[in-house]
Design an enzyme around this catalytic site. Sequence first.
Site, PDB file in Angstrom:
ATOM      1  N   LEU A 232       0.645  -1.172  -0.042  1.00 18.76           N
ATOM      2  CA  LEU A 232      -0.452  -0.225  -0.148  1.00 18.76           C
ATOM      3  C   LEU A 232       0.775   1.270  -0.134  1.00 18.76           C
ATOM      4  CD1 LEU A 232      -2.683  -1.492   2.606  1.00 18.76           C
ATOM      5  CD2 LEU A 232      -2.925  -1.075   0.026  1.00 18.76           C
ATOM      6  N   PRO A 233       0.057   2.847  -0.105  1.00 18.73           N
ATOM      7  CA  PRO A 233       1.662   3.239  -0.459  1.00 18.73           C
ATOM      8  C   PRO A 233       2.029   3.849   0.309  1.00 18.73           C
ATOM      9  CG  PRO A 233      -0.872   3.753  -1.313  1.00 18.73           C
ATOM     10  CD  PRO A 233      -0.928   2.286  -1.045  1.00 18.73           C
TER      11      PRO A 233
ATOM     12  N   LYS B   6      15.316  -0.031   4.457  1.00 20.61           N
ATOM     13  CA  LYS B   6      14.330   1.341   3.297  1.00 20.61           C
ATOM     14  C   LYS B   6      15.194   2.114   3.256  1.00 20.61           C
ATOM     15  CE  LYS B   6      12.441   1.469  -0.070  1.00 20.61           C
ATOM     16  NZ  LYS B   6      12.784   0.655  -2.113  1.00 20.61           N
TER      17      LYS B   6
ATOM     18  N   LYS C 109       9.069  10.622  -1.343  1.00 23.13           N
ATOM     19  CA  LYS C 109       8.223  10.062   0.138  1.00 23.13           C
ATOM     20  C   LYS C 109      10.120   9.613   0.408  1.00 23.13           C
ATOM     21  CE  LYS C 109       5.542   6.092   1.125  1.00 23.13           C
ATOM     22  NZ  LYS C 109       5.783   4.560   0.369  1.00 23.13           N
TER      23      LYS C 109
HETATM   24  P1  NAD Z   1       0.895   1.971  -6.540  1.00 22.24           P
HETATM   25  O1  NAD Z   1      -0.150   3.470  -6.293  1.00 22.24           O
HETATM   26  O2  NAD Z   1       0.641   2.166  -7.782  1.00 22.24           O
HETATM   27  O3  NAD Z   1      -0.219   0.859  -5.330  1.00 22.24           O
HETATM   28  C1  NAD Z   1      -1.301   1.438  -4.220  1.00 22.24           C
HETATM   29  C2  NAD Z   1      -2.195   0.156  -4.801  1.00 22.24           C
HETATM   30  O4  NAD Z   1      -2.573   0.708  -3.033  1.00 22.24           O
HETATM   31  C3  NAD Z   1      -3.795   0.838  -5.728  1.00 22.24           C
HETATM   32  O5  NAD Z   1      -3.347   0.208  -6.324  1.00 22.24           O
HETATM   33  C4  NAD Z   1      -4.620   1.686  -4.195  1.00 22.24           C
HETATM   34  O6  NAD Z   1      -5.416   1.323  -5.064  1.00 22.24           O
HETATM   35  C5  NAD Z   1      -4.059   0.546  -3.469  1.00 22.24           C
HETATM   36  N1  NAD Z   1      -4.869   1.130  -2.124  1.00 22.24           N
HETATM   37  C6  NAD Z   1      -4.506   2.052  -1.408  1.00 22.24           C
HETATM   38  N2  NAD Z   1      -5.529   2.330  -0.151  1.00 22.24           N
HETATM   39  C7  NAD Z   1      -5.943   0.862  -0.205  1.00 22.24           C
HETATM   40  C8  NAD Z   1      -6.248   0.023   0.620  1.00 22.24           C
HETATM   41  N3  NAD Z   1      -7.331   0.766   1.673  1.00 22.24           N
HETATM   42  N4  NAD Z   1      -7.575  -0.606   0.786  1.00 22.24           N
HETATM   43  C9  NAD Z   1      -6.915  -1.165  -0.703  1.00 22.24           C
HETATM   44  N5  NAD Z   1      -5.809  -1.414  -1.975  1.00 22.24           N
HETATM   45  C10 NAD Z   1      -6.069  -0.017  -1.564  1.00 22.24           C
HETATM   46  O7  NAD Z   1       2.221   2.267  -5.427  1.00 22.24           O
HETATM   47  P2  NAD Z   1       2.835   1.227  -5.991  1.00 22.24           P
HETATM   48  O8  NAD Z   1       4.130   2.206  -6.690  1.00 22.24           O
HETATM   49  O9  NAD Z   1       2.636  -0.440  -6.071  1.00 22.24           O
HETATM   50  O10 NAD Z   1       3.196   1.870  -4.030  1.00 22.24           O
HETATM   51  C11 NAD Z   1       3.413   0.335  -3.423  1.00 22.24           C
HETATM   52  C12 NAD Z   1       4.249   0.450  -2.288  1.00 22.24           C
HETATM   53  O11 NAD Z   1       5.320   0.286  -2.567  1.00 22.24           O
HETATM   54  C13 NAD Z   1       5.004   2.249  -1.506  1.00 22.24           C
HETATM   55  O12 NAD Z   1       4.807   2.282  -0.474  1.00 22.24           O
HETATM   56  C14 NAD Z   1       6.353   2.061  -2.116  1.00 22.24           C
HETATM   57  O13 NAD Z   1       6.342   3.481  -1.851  1.00 22.24           O
HETATM   58  C15 NAD Z   1       6.575   1.069  -2.558  1.00 22.24           C
HETATM   59  N6  NAD Z   1       7.555   0.794  -2.989  1.00 22.24           N
HETATM   60  C16 NAD Z   1       7.707   1.446  -4.350  1.00 22.24           C
HETATM   61  C17 NAD Z   1       8.158   1.112  -5.786  1.00 22.24           C
HETATM   62  C18 NAD Z   1       8.081   1.347  -7.103  1.00 22.24           C
HETATM   63  O14 NAD Z   1       8.995   1.008  -7.980  1.00 22.24           O
HETATM   64  N7  NAD Z   1       6.699   1.361  -8.027  1.00 22.24           N
HETATM   65  C19 NAD Z   1       9.989   0.126  -5.553  1.00 22.24           C
HETATM   66  C20 NAD Z   1       9.446   0.536  -3.813  1.00 22.24           C
HETATM   67  C21 NAD Z   1       8.956  -0.032  -3.386  1.00 22.24           C
END
Ligand code: NAD
Length: 300
Positions: free
Chosen positions: A65-66, A173, A248
Site C-alpha cells: 500500500l502507499p 529501506k 517520499k
Molecule cells: P501504487 O499507487 O501503484 O499502488 C498502491 C495500490 O494500493 C493502489 O492500487 C491503490 O488503489 C491501493 N490502495 C490504496 N489504499 C488502499 C486501501 N485502503 N485498501 C486497498 N487498496 C488500497 O503504488 P506502488 O508503486 O505499487 O507502491 C506500493 C508501495 O511500494 C509503496 O509503499 C511504495 O513506496 C513502495 N515501493 C514502490 C516502488 C516502485 O518503484 N513503484 C519500489 C519500491 C517500493
Amino acid sequence: MPTVAFIGLGNMGGPMAKNLLKAGWAVRAFDLSELALTDVVAAGAVAAPSAAMAGEGADVVFSMLPAGEHVKSVMLGDAGVFSGLPAGTLVLDASTIDAPTARELHLAARDYGIDFMDTPVSGGVAAAQAGTLAFMCGGSAEAFIRAKEVLKALGSEEKIFHAGSDGAGQVAKAANNMLLAIHMIGTCEALAIGAANGLDPAVQSEIMKASSGNNWSLQVYNPWPGVMEGAPAGDDYKPGFMVDLMAKDLGLAIELAEQSSVDAGFGRRANAVYKALQAAGLGRDDFSIVMRSLIQSDDA
Ligand code: NAD
C-alpha cells in the site's frame, strides 16, 4: 493449495500477486481500484469484497500500500484485517512506510497472536515483474523463517534479508534510499563536471566504474542520456522510479534521522533537491532527471 490474501494491487502489488499465482498460491485479492483488481483476477486471483474478507481463511496476508496511514487503516480497528485472522497467521507488509507505524503494527499484531513482519522491497516495478525483488525484513527470527518461504516466489533468495527486530526493514529501506538519492545526485554532478570540461560521459562513466567512484547509479542506471541502453535517461526520463517516490522515501529517512538525533546533512540536501523537482512539476519523471538541469545545452 496454500492461500495468500493480497491487499494493494498497484504497480508493485499487481505483478507480485501474479508471481504468487505462478508459484502455485491461491490468491484472494483486494484493492480499492476496480481496474487494479480486474487485472489480477484475469490472471487467476479471486476478488474479495474487502481487505478483511480477503484475509479470512488465508495462510498468509500480504499488503503493498502507499503509506503507513493506509496500512494502519487496513490492518487495525474492529473491521481491520488483524481482527479477523486466527492466531499464528503470517502477515507481511511490503509497503514502504515509516518505522514508528511499522512498530505500532508489530505491537498490535502481537495482541492478536499474529506473526507480523515489515518486509519493504528494493528493485522497482521491473524487479516486481521479474520476481527478483530484494526484501529487508523486520520482526522475529521465527517469523523470518516463515516469511522467507513465501518471499522466495517474489525475490532472489540471496536478496532476502533479516534486517533485525520490529521496524528494522523500514529503517534499512529508508537508509538505503537516502544513500541512493545522494549517490545519484553525486553521479550527475560528476558527469556534468566531466562533460563541461570536454570528457565523453560514456568514457568517464567507464573510468568511474573501474575506480573508487563506482556505484549503482553508474552500474545500472546511468543518468546521462544515451550512455546506457534501457536506462530512463535515454527515454526522456520516463520512470523507472518516480521523483515522487524518491521524495517520499527521503521524507521517511529525514524523519528517522531526526527522531534518532542523527545529523543527516547530505540526506537533507538530497531531500531539498527532490522537493524542488516536485515543485517544478517533475514528480512523475524518473529520479535520475536531476541530470537534466546540470547538462549544458551543447553537451547533450
Ligand atoms: P501504487 O499507487 O501503484 O499502488 C498502491 C495500490 O494500493 C493502489 O492500487 C491503490 O488503489 C491501493 N490502495 C490504496 N489504499 C488502499 C486501501 N485502503 N485498501 C486497498 N487498496 C488500497 O503504488 P506502488 O508503486 O505499487 O507502491 C506500493 C508501495 O511500494 C509503496 O509503499 C511504495 O513506496 C513502495 N515501493 C514502490 C516502488 C516502485 O518503484 N513503484 C519500489 C519500491 C517500493
